[in-house]
Motif scaffolding. Sequence first.
Motif, PDB file in Angstrom:
ATOM      1  N   THR A 186     -11.224   5.702  71.040  1.00 34.29           N
ATOM      2  CA  THR A 186     -12.090   6.594  71.758  1.00 34.29           C
ATOM      3  C   THR A 186     -11.270   7.365  72.884  1.00 34.29           C
ATOM      4  OG1 THR A 186     -13.955   5.097  71.383  1.00 34.29           O
ATOM      5  CG2 THR A 186     -14.189   6.695  73.165  1.00 34.29           C
ATOM      6  N   THR A 200     -16.234   7.961  67.010  1.00 39.36           N
ATOM      7  CA  THR A 200     -15.860   6.885  67.369  1.00 39.36           C
ATOM      8  C   THR A 200     -16.962   5.925  68.021  1.00 39.36           C
ATOM      9  OG1 THR A 200     -15.472   7.521  69.889  1.00 39.36           O
ATOM     10  CG2 THR A 200     -13.414   7.862  68.326  1.00 39.36           C
ATOM     11  N   LEU A 201     -17.988   6.708  68.364  1.00 38.87           N
ATOM     12  CA  LEU A 201     -19.436   5.938  68.759  1.00 38.87           C
ATOM     13  C   LEU A 201     -20.058   5.584  67.612  1.00 38.87           C
ATOM     14  CD1 LEU A 201     -21.257   4.908  70.807  1.00 38.87           C
ATOM     15  CD2 LEU A 201     -22.385   7.109  70.696  1.00 38.87           C
ATOM     16  N   LEU A 218     -14.455  12.568  68.402  1.00 40.30           N
ATOM     17  CA  LEU A 218     -14.979  11.698  69.474  1.00 40.30           C
ATOM     18  C   LEU A 218     -16.338  10.939  69.146  1.00 40.30           C
ATOM     19  CD1 LEU A 218     -14.614  10.394  72.490  1.00 40.30           C
ATOM     20  CD2 LEU A 218     -15.380  12.746  73.314  1.00 40.30           C
TER      21      LEU A 218
END
Length: 74
Positions: free
Chosen positions: A26, A16-17, A13
């Motif tokens: 995301t 994804t940023l 997760l």
Amino acid sequence: MLCSKIREETDELCRTLEENEDKLRTASELADVLYHAMVLLAVKDVRIEEVLQLLRHRFSQSSIEEKKSRKSNS
């Protein structure tokens, strides 16, 4: 095994940023995190309503107040 899966999914997760991935990726990774977190809640016999109540309380106060309340509950 469950905690290692949660750590793995949380890392994905966060990537994804860091890698500027799209919203769908995301959302997919967050769904994985939430799924495994809900399994952990079931194992620990914690109802999702208990978590939501804590979140409602946190969002009703400033972050400074919330941090102080956590220290006093420890």
